[in-house]
Design an enzyme around this catalytic site. Structure first.
Site, mmCIF file in Angstrom:
data_model
loop_
_atom_site.group_PDB
_atom_site.id
_atom_site.type_symbol
_atom_site.label_atom_id
_atom_site.label_comp_id
_atom_site.label_asym_id
_atom_site.label_seq_id
_atom_site.Cartn_x
_atom_site.Cartn_y
_atom_site.Cartn_z
ATOM 1 N N ASP A 93 0.977 -0.741 -0.243
ATOM 2 C CA ASP A 93 0.249 0.334 0.106
ATOM 3 C C ASP A 93 0.572 0.900 -0.004
ATOM 4 O O ASP A 93 2.316 1.242 0.107
ATOM 5 C CB ASP A 93 -0.836 -0.544 1.115
ATOM 6 N N ASP A 106 -7.727 -7.232 0.763
ATOM 7 C CA ASP A 106 -7.270 -7.265 2.083
ATOM 8 C C ASP A 106 -8.285 -7.061 3.102
ATOM 9 O O ASP A 106 -8.765 -6.529 3.763
ATOM 10 C CB ASP A 106 -6.134 -6.361 2.656
ATOM 11 N N CYS A 157 -13.169 -28.212 8.363
ATOM 12 C CA CYS A 157 -12.207 -27.449 7.685
ATOM 13 C C CYS A 157 -11.581 -28.781 8.248
ATOM 14 O O CYS A 157 -11.431 -29.238 9.089
ATOM 15 C CB CYS A 157 -12.540 -25.934 8.862
ATOM 16 N N CYS A 188 -7.957 -27.285 8.065
ATOM 17 C CA CYS A 188 -6.247 -26.884 8.320
ATOM 18 C C CYS A 188 -6.091 -27.333 9.090
ATOM 19 O O CYS A 188 -6.261 -28.480 10.286
ATOM 20 C CB CYS A 188 -6.664 -25.609 8.685
ATOM 21 N N CYS A 218 -7.629 -27.693 12.934
ATOM 22 C CA CYS A 218 -8.715 -28.188 13.336
ATOM 23 C C CYS A 218 -8.501 -29.290 13.200
ATOM 24 O O CYS A 218 -9.223 -30.049 13.586
ATOM 25 C CB CYS A 218 -10.139 -27.511 11.945
ATOM 26 N N HIS A 266 -6.520 -20.885 11.443
ATOM 27 C CA HIS A 266 -7.552 -21.297 11.276
ATOM 28 C C HIS A 266 -8.168 -20.244 9.738
ATOM 29 O O HIS A 266 -8.443 -20.305 9.216
ATOM 30 C CB HIS A 266 -8.559 -22.087 12.361
#
Lengths: 370, 370
Positions: A93, A266, A304, A306, A309, A335
């Site tokens: 940015d 974002d 999930c 991930c 999880c 997560h």
């Protein structure tokens, strides 16, 4: 010129599109979410964690890098990618958003923004030209122009004069570019005034920018205004360039914004919420601090896959959070970012398979019970 | 009975030995270092991080688990391994060390230790029997008896009466055992008095414990006393049982203690130092806060192949630390634990190859420059 953008497929039911951004550091399939690396680090994540959850591109904050460790250090060490050990694309940015958030510590003139560091009070001047130079030193794949993120609410007079200055700064920024191997995006402002958004978009899209962002949204205007102005602004932007909705947002906002035709996003929400103990799950937001999770052996999000999880229970995460353990922030950030990236992937797949209209994406905003 | 210990090879030049501990959760090749998981988490590490750097066994703190989240929660959720997602062996301490560190907040009687929680001031009584039960509920692979870690300095009278109580507590502990699938270690106290160490060791080694620890060392007695009393105590312990030197220590202490015949070690030094910005390297300790590292592009330890050293520079770590980023603690902890585990591996290899005496292990205690 390393940068390119191609619309791979357009959704038949909305303005959503599947796209591909090509950069010197690899490709980004859009729509894509960019985790925020405020201080040359996405909080509580290592680069390999980000790669694991499917992160394609990061946002790096120019303002923070400029103040600490300083641009010179990063440039000497080979740029931001090498400094932070991230090999994929980075969008930086302009620092404008952070500077304008400083309130009384900054002063805007035609030349640029004078501000005092939030770290040590030292004085600095960020001009459009300086901001171009900084981002070139950082080696970003996508650089942003210096703009003013107009506070909400603002009068029409202030909004117009600020927006016109943002346009003049964009013109100056283009002239200041020394490198052209990266992409350069302009930012459409105009506050909550459609005609000013239109004027700003018309001026900026007449200039040779590689992409366009909608700025000044998600700043407290409320969901209805965000959506109305977000959709309106998207419609003003060229179809053949990436469209970036800055600082937005919640999962349901992303679904809306993809439908409106945006490609890049974002937000600090998934990372900040994780550190505060709030998880995004298929069943809605989960406040891990709640007593009901104290002995709950289920994973935070049963749908999930991930690392968090697959291996840890709500009870364990709650314990880690209550105990102030660093691992709490790490696992919950992992997560939440996995959730966001999986959402974006499902949106891309829906467009690809022409099922975008029919898909529900099961975004729940309410806090879930067990 | 799942637990066993075998001396695989004895060093010809010292008391050092290569061993193998077998537990229900896998094997541990000794000498081994155990990272400390104070609050059911090795600070800033996930279980897969620990596996990656070669960690074979963790130490879990009974005191902290007892107070938060509570033993019942952990037992209901299947024990400490499952709770914290760690599949390999866990040694749990008795909580005694933490309780005795509470000072004015605790009171010792023949029955046990009455103490007030450092979290909420609530009153608790830990008895030898209770401590056995807690560790059985946690499902630890190696449990420790409740003992008093005698402060240094202490009078001979106090040391003797405390040591005799520790022996009586050990006898009570053995009778309290309900499960025998894990191992149970006694702790030799006796302060800085050789005859009391001898008396304590003689009594405890007459009881059917699976292993023996030397306690009350590394408590401020200084390096010379630590080494003298550590070596003396090791010599009092059975050769066919694991010997555990509790709470020690620095890399150079580990080399000494392996030479003296110890097999197991734990210490918060590598993890705590990491969070304070101190790295253990082949060239000595490195204080990452030093200005000289601000633009130093070299990895923290040029001889290290850990994820941190392969991917990040001293300048980046310094930046992360100065900026208070969680990633600083994560990466530096990962490196320090990798350093400790590589040291232990090199010690094991030296014994295996009968090169222990000749090896230098290059342990430097002084702070290194660049």
């Amino acid at each position: 010129m390393a940068f390119s953008f191609t619309v791979v497929k357009k959704d038949s039911s909305s303005a959503a599109r599947l796209g591909r951004i090509v950069t010197a550091h690899g490709d980004v399939e859009t729509p894509a979410f960019m985790p925020v690396g405020t201080q040359a680090s996405v909080k509580a994540m290592s680069p390999r964690d980000l790669e694991e959850i499917g992160c394609q591109i990061l946002l790096g904050n120019t303002y923070h890098a400029y103040l600490r460790p300083g641009i010179e250090v990063i440039r000497e060490l080979g740029g931001l990618h090498r400094f932070m050990g991230w090999k994929k694309p980075i969008l930086t940015d302009s620092g404008g958003y952070q500077v304008f958030s400083l309130g009384a510590l900054r002063k805007i003139t035609e030349e640029g923004v004078q501000f005092q560091s939030h770290l040590d009070g030292s004085s600095h001047l960020l001009t459009p030209e300086k901001v171009v130079e900084i981002q070139e030193d950082l080696g970003s794949d996508i650089a942003m122009v210096l703009d003013e993120c107009i506070p909400h609410p603002s009068s029409r007079d202030y909004t117009r004069s600020s927006t016109l200055r943002t346009i003049r700064w964009a013109e100056r920024s283009l002239k200041a570019r020394a490198k052209t191997d990266g992409a350069f995006f302009a930012i459409v402002q105009g506050g909550m005034y459609e005609d000013l958004r239109l004027e700003c978009a018309r001026e900026l899209t007449g200039l040779p920018f590689d992409g366009y962002a909608a700025g000044g949204l998600g700043v407290g205007e409320g969901e209805a205004s965000l959506r109305a102005m977000g959709e309106f602004t998207a419609g003003l932007l060229p179809k053949d360039r990436p469209r970036y909705l800055m600082g937005v947002g919640r999962p349901e906002d992303l679904v809306f914004a993809v439908r409106a035709g945006y490609d890049l996003f974002d937000c600090v929400l998934p990372t900040r919420n994780a550190r505060n103990g709030t998880l995004f799950t298929a069943a809605g937001k989960m406040n891990i601090r709640r007593a009901e999770y104290a002995s709950d052996g289920r994973p935070p999000d049963e749908s999930c896959a991930c690392y968090c999880c697959r291996n840890f229970s709500r009870a364990y995460l709650r314990h880690l959070h209550q105990a102030g353990e660093i691992l709490a922030a790490h696992l919950m950030t992992l997560h939440n970012l996995a959730f966001y990236h999986r959402l974006m992937e499902s949106l891309r797949n829906a467009i690809r398979e022409d099922k975008f209209q029919d898909s529900e994406f099961r975004i729940q905003n309410s806090e879930s019970g067990s």
